[in-house]
Design a protein around this motif. Sequence first.
Motif, mmCIF file in Angstrom:
data_model
loop_
_atom_site.group_PDB
_atom_site.id
_atom_site.type_symbol
_atom_site.label_atom_id
_atom_site.label_comp_id
_atom_site.label_asym_id
_atom_site.label_seq_id
_atom_site.Cartn_x
_atom_site.Cartn_y
_atom_site.Cartn_z
ATOM 1 N N GLY A 228 0.805 -1.216 0.000
ATOM 2 C CA GLY A 228 0.000 0.000 0.000
ATOM 3 C C GLY A 228 0.839 1.266 0.000
ATOM 4 N N SER A 229 0.142 2.393 0.063
ATOM 5 C CA SER A 229 0.792 3.699 -0.002
ATOM 6 C C SER A 229 0.297 4.608 1.113
ATOM 7 N N ARG B 107 0.993 8.990 2.278
ATOM 8 C CA ARG B 107 1.722 10.247 2.092
ATOM 9 C C ARG B 107 1.784 10.968 3.428
ATOM 10 N N GLN C 146 6.081 10.749 0.081
ATOM 11 C CA GLN C 146 5.184 9.803 -0.572
ATOM 12 C C GLN C 146 5.812 8.427 -0.482
ATOM 13 N N MET C 147 5.083 7.498 0.099
ATOM 14 C CA MET C 147 5.604 6.151 0.319
ATOM 15 C C MET C 147 4.716 5.153 -0.413
ATOM 16 N N ASN C 148 5.299 4.480 -1.381
ATOM 17 C CA ASN C 148 4.581 3.474 -2.159
ATOM 18 C C ASN C 148 5.199 2.102 -1.932
ATOM 19 N N SER C 149 4.468 1.074 -2.325
ATOM 20 C CA SER C 149 4.958 -0.309 -2.210
ATOM 21 C C SER C 149 5.513 -0.585 -0.826
ATOM 22 N N LEU C 150 4.760 -0.211 0.175
ATOM 23 C CA LEU C 150 5.248 -0.322 1.555
ATOM 24 C C LEU C 150 5.458 -1.762 1.961
ATOM 25 N N ARG D 160 10.689 3.746 -4.242
ATOM 26 C CA ARG D 160 9.413 3.583 -3.552
ATOM 27 C C ARG D 160 8.984 4.861 -2.827
ATOM 28 N N PHE D 161 9.937 5.586 -2.269
ATOM 29 C CA PHE D 161 9.658 6.809 -1.502
ATOM 30 C C PHE D 161 10.114 8.028 -2.299
#
Length: 115
Positions: free
Chosen positions: A16-17, A19, A82-86, A67-68
């Motif tokens: 998940g993501s 912000r 922004q943090m993706n693919s946590l 990812r970030f």
Amino acid sequence: QVQLVESGGGLVQPGGSLRLSCAASGFSFSTYGMSWYRQAPGQEREWVAGISKTGGNTNVKDSVKGRFTISRDNAKNTVYLQMNSLKSEDTAVYYCKASGPSVYWGQGTQVTVSS
């Protein structure tokens, strides 16, 4: 009164993501470099990402590269992460830091990555 107030943390599933935001007040935001750090339970606080005063230069920790993303809006005195693919290993309290004539820290926001 100087304040750095983080927000946007929470519980998210792996992949998940989120912000994160850090709203600054009480100092000249655009004259400070900004960074995000994190601290997992039982571990030392570690640098995650940094951005220059104008936003023209950014850098992130190798383990979050791709990812970030760190960004800032000097008109809003706010820095973002922004943090993706946590991943579960991203679970930590995330802090923002202002570096310049002085150094300021926020109070942190919890990010928990778990199914």
